[in-house]
Design a protein around this motif. Structure first.
Motif, PDB file in Angstrom:
ATOM      1  N   UNK A   1       0.450  -1.330   0.050  1.00  0.00           N
ATOM      2  CA  UNK A   1       0.020   0.105   0.011  1.00  0.00           C
ATOM      3  C   UNK A   1       0.385   0.923  -0.211  1.00  0.00           C
ATOM      4  N   UNK A   2       0.680   1.622   0.777  1.00  0.00           N
ATOM      5  CA  UNK A   2       1.027   3.699   0.491  1.00  0.00           C
ATOM      6  C   UNK A   2       2.324   3.838   2.266  1.00  0.00           C
ATOM      7  N   UNK A   3       3.001   4.181   1.848  1.00  0.00           N
ATOM      8  CA  UNK A   3       4.755   4.912   2.383  1.00  0.00           C
ATOM      9  C   UNK A   3       3.341   6.111   3.618  1.00  0.00           C
ATOM     10  N   UNK A   4       2.216   5.442   4.158  1.00  0.00           N
ATOM     11  CA  UNK A   4       2.269   6.571   5.348  1.00  0.00           C
ATOM     12  C   UNK A   4       1.620   4.914   6.464  1.00  0.00           C
ATOM     13  N   UNK A   5       0.937   5.882   7.697  1.00  0.00           N
ATOM     14  CA  UNK A   5       0.253   4.860   8.792  1.00  0.00           C
ATOM     15  C   UNK A   5      -0.269   3.884   8.274  1.00  0.00           C
ATOM     16  N   UNK A   6      -0.891   4.068   6.922  1.00  0.00           N
ATOM     17  CA  UNK A   6      -2.313   2.566   6.471  1.00  0.00           C
ATOM     18  C   UNK A   6      -0.950   1.786   5.972  1.00  0.00           C
ATOM     19  N   UNK A   7      -0.331   1.910   5.564  1.00  0.00           N
ATOM     20  CA  UNK A   7       0.568   0.706   5.041  1.00  0.00           C
ATOM     21  C   UNK A   7       0.027  -1.278   6.142  1.00  0.00           C
ATOM     22  N   UNK A   8       0.447  -1.649   5.276  1.00  0.00           N
ATOM     23  CA  UNK A   8       0.260  -2.734   6.094  1.00  0.00           C
ATOM     24  C   UNK A   8       1.891  -3.582   5.598  1.00  0.00           C
ATOM     25  N   UNK A   9       2.267  -3.769   6.937  1.00  0.00           N
ATOM     26  CA  UNK A   9       3.549  -4.711   6.689  1.00  0.00           C
ATOM     27  C   UNK A   9       2.860  -5.865   6.967  1.00  0.00           C
ATOM     28  N   UNK A  10       3.736  -7.155   6.068  1.00  0.00           N
ATOM     29  CA  UNK A  10       2.778  -8.332   5.805  1.00  0.00           C
ATOM     30  C   UNK A  10       4.104  -9.077   6.693  1.00  0.00           C
ATOM     31  N   UNK A  11       3.768  -9.739   7.415  1.00  0.00           N
ATOM     32  CA  UNK A  11       4.424 -11.095   8.367  1.00  0.00           C
ATOM     33  C   UNK A  11       4.254 -12.321   8.323  1.00  0.00           C
ATOM     34  N   UNK A  12       3.117 -12.288   7.549  1.00  0.00           N
ATOM     35  CA  UNK A  12       2.346 -13.603   7.407  1.00  0.00           C
ATOM     36  C   UNK A  12       3.269 -14.070   6.219  1.00  0.00           C
ATOM     37  N   UNK A  13       3.838 -13.185   5.254  1.00  0.00           N
ATOM     38  CA  UNK A  13       4.365 -13.742   4.124  1.00  0.00           C
ATOM     39  C   UNK A  13       6.495 -14.183   4.334  1.00  0.00           C
ATOM     40  N   UNK A  14       6.614 -13.217   5.444  1.00  0.00           N
ATOM     41  CA  UNK A  14       7.291 -13.134   6.023  1.00  0.00           C
ATOM     42  C   UNK A  14       8.713 -14.423   6.463  1.00  0.00           C
ATOM     43  N   UNK A  15       9.767 -14.367   5.677  1.00  0.00           N
ATOM     44  CA  UNK A  15      10.483 -15.433   6.089  1.00  0.00           C
ATOM     45  C   UNK A  15      11.833 -15.288   7.224  1.00  0.00           C
ATOM     46  N   UNK A  16      12.122 -16.467   8.107  1.00  0.00           N
ATOM     47  CA  UNK A  16      12.362 -16.076   8.821  1.00  0.00           C
ATOM     48  C   UNK A  16      13.609 -17.943   8.821  1.00  0.00           C
ATOM     49  N   UNK A  17      15.088 -17.414   8.417  1.00  0.00           N
ATOM     50  CA  UNK A  17      15.781 -18.581   8.128  1.00  0.00           C
ATOM     51  C   UNK A  17      15.184 -19.860   7.254  1.00  0.00           C
ATOM     52  N   UNK A  18      14.292 -18.770   6.231  1.00  0.00           N
ATOM     53  CA  UNK A  18      13.796 -19.845   5.289  1.00  0.00           C
ATOM     54  C   UNK A  18      12.548 -20.291   5.921  1.00  0.00           C
TER      55      UNK A  18
END
Ligand code: NAX
Length: 328
Positions: free
Chosen positions: A186-203
């Protein structure tokens, strides 16, 4: 020494300009076999301060710095550039609403989009100046009219990605490089959604490694959304070193092929992926082909929670677009 890359930087006398110029000139972005020419654009009253920055660049004696031009004329600044880093814009004044800021800055990006199209045939553009997505939309509209391909225009989301990646690494107790696939939507603003559900840690899925859904859907998202304000509250000035660093990360990610199975975040013109309104400059997970082209990664799974967040940030961008409709 094979070639010279020409980079235009607008708002070059500002905070981010001061942090980014030495790093561009050092060779760390385009490589140690590529010369760099800097075309610096400022408004007329800031030219004396910019001369001071130029003196400092001379005093660094960078072996790769080929040529430095200083101007208050956009067409001159963009003449023959390969990259346009559009950082300059007016800051939000006291009591100014977001809509007022959009109206204040919009016209700058009309002129710069037109000037880019007239002056630079082979250019890639990264808009940093806020409101970055909508400023990019405006510059893109006018650049495309003048013949620059639409996919060459990006708005910077990399600082948000880097902030999210750092928070996830801290929580998981791993090195930041071990966190990958952090999508910001989304937007570079306070409404942006940082998505941890698709993020990976050590794969492995980040949600499995961190396991604390309440934190991932609450404090994590708010921390990333509010990080800019937190830095201002602590420093009395907005993020500059980290913003400059993120812009350079973005350029590097575009220049080099994205490793298999990975992605990074950038705001690009929507072609309807994930149901986002066509033409909005929206942050997606993207991949680079290593030849300067980037494409949206399709098919990521989005929970109902994620879809709700993405809808909210899309709505904000639709409202922003409506505010500048007459400039498009
Ligand atoms: P500064 O106020 O220090 O510098 C901005 C510079 O832009 C000034 O020197 C000003 O004279 C110049 N300027 C204004 N209008 C111009 C024009 N028409 N042409 C050329 N130059 C012009 O701000 P700084 O801290 O450097 O931030 C620059 C922009 O980046 C701001 O809009 C800021 O909000 C935005 N940011 C965007 C971020 C992102 O992730 N997309 C993060 C950092 C930053 O907040």
């Amino acid at each position: 020494m094979s070639r010279t890359v020409r980079v235009a930087v607008t708002g070059a006398a500002g905070q981010i300009g001061y942090a980014i110029l030495p790093r561009l000139a050092s060779g760390e972005v385009f490589g140690h076999d590529t010369r760099v020419a800097l075309h610096l654009l400022e408004i007329t009253p800031a030219l004396p301060a910019l001369e001071g920055v130029v003196m400092e660049l001379q005093d660094c004696a960078f072996p790769l710095l080929d040529d430095v031009r200083v101007t208050d004329d956009a067409k001159e600044a963009f003449e023959g550039v390969n990259w346009g880093l559009l950082i300059g814009s007016k800051p939000r004044g006291k009591g100014m609403e977001r809509g007022d800021l959009i109206r204040e800055n919009g016209p700058i990006f009309v002129g710069q989009g037109q000037a880019l199209a007239r002056a630079a045939a082979d250019v890639r553009v990264l808009v940093v100046g806020n409101p970055a997505n909508t400023n990019c939309l405006i510059a893109m509209h006018h650049g495309v009219k003048g013949g620059i391909p639409r996919e060459r225009f990006h708005a910077m989301m990399r600082l948000d990605q880097n902030r999210a990646q750092a928070q996830l690494a801290l929580k998981a107790g791993v090195r930041v490089a071990e966190v990958t696939n952090v999508a910001i939507w989304g937007n570079h603003s306070a409404t942006q959604y940082p998505d941890a559900e698709n993020a990976k840690v050590r794969g492995r899925p980040c949600t499995e490694v961190i396991g604390h859904v309440g934190w991932l859907q609450g404090e994590f998202i708010q921390t990333v959304q509010q990080r800019g304000a937190e830095v201002i509250a602590a420093r009395g000035l907005s993020s500059a070193a980290s913003a400059a660093n993120a812009a350079l990360d973005h350029v590097r990610s575009v220049l080099h092929a994205t490793p298999e199975g990975e992605f990074f975040s950038a705001a690009v013109a929507s072609t309807g992926s994930y149901g986002i309104d066509e033409g909005l400059v929206f942050s997606f997970p993207v991949r680079s082909d290593g030849r300067g082209g980037i494409e949206v990664v399709e098919g990521l799974e989005l929970s109902e929670f994620a879809r709700g967040k993405i809808k909210a940030t899309e709505e904000e961008l639709l409202e922003e677009r409506a505010v500048v409709e007459d400039l498009l």
